[in-house]
Scaffold this motif. Structure first.
Motif, PDB file in Angstrom:
ATOM      1  N   ASN A 111       0.819  -1.213   0.000  1.00 37.27           N
ATOM      2  CA  ASN A 111       0.000   0.000   0.000  1.00 37.27           C
ATOM      3  C   ASN A 111       0.854   1.266   0.000  1.00 37.27           C
ATOM      4  OD1 ASN A 111      -2.484  -1.388  -0.008  1.00 37.27           O
ATOM      5  ND2 ASN A 111      -2.303  -1.718   2.193  1.00 37.27           N
ATOM      6  N   GLY A 112       1.963   1.238  -0.738  1.00 33.76           N
ATOM      7  CA  GLY A 112       2.810   2.411  -0.892  1.00 33.76           C
ATOM      8  C   GLY A 112       3.770   2.680   0.245  1.00 33.76           C
ATOM      9  N   GLU A 113       3.800   1.813   1.248  1.00 38.61           N
ATOM     10  CA  GLU A 113       4.668   2.019   2.402  1.00 38.61           C
ATOM     11  C   GLU A 113       5.701   0.903   2.505  1.00 38.61           C
ATOM     12  OE1 GLU A 113       2.395   2.383   5.962  1.00 38.61           O
ATOM     13  OE2 GLU A 113       1.063   3.887   5.113  1.00 38.61           O
ATOM     14  N   VAL A 114       6.892   1.264   3.024  1.00 32.08           N
ATOM     15  CA  VAL A 114       7.926   0.262   3.256  1.00 32.08           C
ATOM     16  C   VAL A 114       7.512  -0.592   4.444  1.00 32.08           C
ATOM     17  CG1 VAL A 114      10.331  -0.099   3.930  1.00 32.08           C
ATOM     18  CG2 VAL A 114       9.751   1.751   2.347  1.00 32.08           C
ATOM     19  N   LYS A 115       7.497  -1.914   4.239  1.00 31.95           N
ATOM     20  CA  LYS A 115       7.139  -2.839   5.311  1.00 31.95           C
ATOM     21  C   LYS A 115       8.350  -3.547   5.894  1.00 31.95           C
ATOM     22  CE  LYS A 115       2.821  -2.009   5.337  1.00 31.95           C
ATOM     23  NZ  LYS A 115       2.257  -1.287   6.449  1.00 31.95           N
ATOM     24  N   ASN A 116       9.337  -3.815   5.083  1.00 30.35           N
ATOM     25  CA  ASN A 116      10.531  -4.512   5.541  1.00 30.35           C
ATOM     26  C   ASN A 116      11.586  -4.439   4.444  1.00 30.35           C
ATOM     27  OD1 ASN A 116      12.149  -5.963   7.257  1.00 30.35           O
ATOM     28  ND2 ASN A 116      10.798  -7.744   7.381  1.00 30.35           N
ATOM     29  N   LYS A 117      12.831  -4.757   4.793  1.00 28.19           N
ATOM     30  CA  LYS A 117      13.877  -4.811   3.773  1.00 28.19           C
ATOM     31  C   LYS A 117      15.027  -5.673   4.261  1.00 28.19           C
ATOM     32  CE  LYS A 117      16.962  -0.849   4.362  1.00 28.19           C
ATOM     33  NZ  LYS A 117      17.416   0.390   3.751  1.00 28.19           N
ATOM     34  N   PHE A 118      15.822  -6.133   3.302  1.00 29.52           N
ATOM     35  CA  PHE A 118      17.074  -6.805   3.643  1.00 29.52           C
ATOM     36  C   PHE A 118      18.147  -6.375   2.665  1.00 29.52           C
ATOM     37  CE2 PHE A 118      15.128 -10.123   0.906  1.00 29.52           C
ATOM     38  CZ  PHE A 118      16.167 -10.440   0.053  1.00 29.52           C
ATOM     39  N   VAL A 119      19.390  -6.465   3.144  1.00 25.23           N
ATOM     40  CA  VAL A 119      20.549  -6.062   2.359  1.00 25.23           C
ATOM     41  C   VAL A 119      21.472  -7.261   2.237  1.00 25.23           C
ATOM     42  CG1 VAL A 119      22.530  -4.508   2.232  1.00 25.23           C
ATOM     43  CG2 VAL A 119      20.364  -3.694   3.193  1.00 25.23           C
ATOM     44  N   GLY A 120      21.978  -7.477   1.034  1.00 25.67           N
ATOM     45  CA  GLY A 120      22.894  -8.582   0.801  1.00 25.67           C
ATOM     46  C   GLY A 120      22.175  -9.807   0.272  1.00 25.67           C
ATOM     47  N   PHE A 121      22.961 -10.783  -0.129  1.00 24.08           N
ATOM     48  CA  PHE A 121      22.401 -12.008  -0.681  1.00 24.08           C
ATOM     49  C   PHE A 121      21.714 -12.817   0.403  1.00 24.08           C
ATOM     50  CE2 PHE A 121      22.694 -16.535  -1.542  1.00 24.08           C
ATOM     51  CZ  PHE A 121      21.990 -16.588  -2.734  1.00 24.08           C
ATOM     52  N   ARG A 122      20.592 -13.423   0.059  1.00 21.97           N
ATOM     53  CA  ARG A 122      19.876 -14.352   0.928  1.00 21.97           C
ATOM     54  C   ARG A 122      19.545 -15.587   0.110  1.00 21.97           C
ATOM     55  NH1 ARG A 122      21.323 -10.876   3.926  1.00 21.97           N
ATOM     56  NH2 ARG A 122      20.168  -9.866   5.586  1.00 21.97           N
ATOM     57  N   GLY A 123      19.594 -16.723   0.767  1.00 22.33           N
ATOM     58  CA  GLY A 123      19.228 -17.977   0.117  1.00 22.33           C
ATOM     59  C   GLY A 123      17.719 -18.163   0.098  1.00 22.33           C
ATOM     60  N   GLN A 124      17.283 -19.242  -0.526  1.00 29.38           N
ATOM     61  CA  GLN A 124      15.853 -19.525  -0.689  1.00 29.38           C
ATOM     62  C   GLN A 124      15.119 -19.550   0.653  1.00 29.38           C
ATOM     63  OE1 GLN A 124      14.516 -19.964  -3.849  1.00 29.38           O
ATOM     64  NE2 GLN A 124      12.505 -19.932  -2.909  1.00 29.38           N
ATOM     65  N   ALA A 125      15.664 -20.248   1.653  1.00 27.90           N
ATOM     66  CA  ALA A 125      14.992 -20.344   2.960  1.00 27.90           C
ATOM     67  C   ALA A 125      14.858 -18.977   3.614  1.00 27.90           C
ATOM     68  CB  ALA A 125      15.762 -21.299   3.863  1.00 27.90           C
ATOM     69  N   ASP A 126      15.898 -18.149   3.535  1.00 29.68           N
ATOM     70  CA  ASP A 126      15.831 -16.816   4.134  1.00 29.68           C
ATOM     71  C   ASP A 126      14.828 -15.926   3.411  1.00 29.68           C
ATOM     72  OD1 ASP A 126      17.717 -17.382   6.091  1.00 29.68           O
ATOM     73  OD2 ASP A 126      19.392 -16.697   4.853  1.00 29.68           O
ATOM     74  N   ILE A 127      14.729 -16.070   2.114  1.00 26.59           N
ATOM     75  CA  ILE A 127      13.749 -15.278   1.347  1.00 26.59           C
ATOM     76  C   ILE A 127      12.339 -15.667   1.751  1.00 26.59           C
ATOM     77  CG2 ILE A 127      12.803 -14.847  -0.955  1.00 26.59           C
ATOM     78  CD1 ILE A 127      15.701 -15.148  -2.009  1.00 26.59           C
ATOM     79  N   GLU A 128      12.081 -16.955   1.870  1.00 24.14           N
ATOM     80  CA  GLU A 128      10.749 -17.411   2.267  1.00 24.14           C
ATOM     81  C   GLU A 128      10.409 -16.950   3.678  1.00 24.14           C
ATOM     82  OE1 GLU A 128      10.641 -21.599   1.433  1.00 24.14           O
ATOM     83  OE2 GLU A 128      10.866 -21.260  -0.726  1.00 24.14           O
ATOM     84  N   LYS A 129      11.388 -16.955   4.576  1.00 19.64           N
ATOM     85  CA  LYS A 129      11.179 -16.451   5.937  1.00 19.64           C
ATOM     86  C   LYS A 129      10.857 -14.956   5.898  1.00 19.64           C
ATOM     87  CE  LYS A 129      13.499 -16.323  10.419  1.00 19.64           C
ATOM     88  NZ  LYS A 129      14.725 -16.666  11.139  1.00 19.64           N
ATOM     89  N   PHE A 130      11.588 -14.202   5.070  1.00 21.47           N
ATOM     90  CA  PHE A 130      11.342 -12.768   4.892  1.00 21.47           C
ATOM     91  C   PHE A 130       9.915 -12.531   4.399  1.00 21.47           C
ATOM     92  CE2 PHE A 130      11.375  -9.096   1.949  1.00 21.47           C
ATOM     93  CZ  PHE A 130      11.758  -8.084   2.831  1.00 21.47           C
ATOM     94  N   LEU A 131       9.473 -13.297   3.414  1.00 21.88           N
ATOM     95  CA  LEU A 131       8.133 -13.141   2.866  1.00 21.88           C
ATOM     96  C   LEU A 131       7.070 -13.484   3.916  1.00 21.88           C
ATOM     97  CD1 LEU A 131       8.591 -14.634  -0.699  1.00 21.88           C
ATOM     98  CD2 LEU A 131       8.568 -12.231  -0.035  1.00 21.88           C
TER      99      LEU A 131
END
Length: 134
Positions: A111-131
């Protein structure tokens, strides 16, 4: 030679005649190499509840080259997330606006607002955890 050409022509014609074409509506959920206008329209002014992951990258960044396909795999029509990529070399103003100081940087908007972010490479498991945190 002319007999061979005739056979090839008739073979390709018969293959083309047997092939059927289907058209379906394509929903674009990957907005690759977006400019400032596309960013504003799809991320900042969007009225959709579907979060957009914005992948700030550069062509020369090796971790970016590995991360982008992973992000493409977890976003799109079958997921709850869209993906937008922004080349920081071409759109440094956008990178500066969101304080991108290292690459890759992925910022999640809803909805136009920053909800979260990460910096640097992340693997598949970390991306799914982020989502899962969105």
């Amino acid at each position: 030679m002319s007999v061979l050409r005739t056979r090839l022509a008739s073979t390709s014609l018969s293959l083309a005649a047997r092939r059927t074409l289907h058209t379906t509506a394509v929903r674009r959920d990957h907005f690759l190499d977006a400019d400032a206008e596309a960013f504003k329209a799809r991320v900042l002014d969007a009225k959709s509840d579907k979060p957009v992951l914005v992948d700030f990258y550069a062509d020369w960044c090796q971790p970016c080259r590995v991360l982008s396909p992973l992000l493409k795999g977890v976003t799109g029509p079958e997921s709850n997330f869209d993906l937008m990529t922004v080349n920081v070399d071409e759109h440094g103003d956008l990178a500066g606006q969101f304080k991108v100081t290292a690459l890759p940087t992925v910022v999640a908007f809803k909805n136009g607002e920053v909800k979260n972010k990460f910096v640097g490479f992340r693997g598949q498991a970390d991306i799914e955890k982020f989502l899962g945190m969105l």
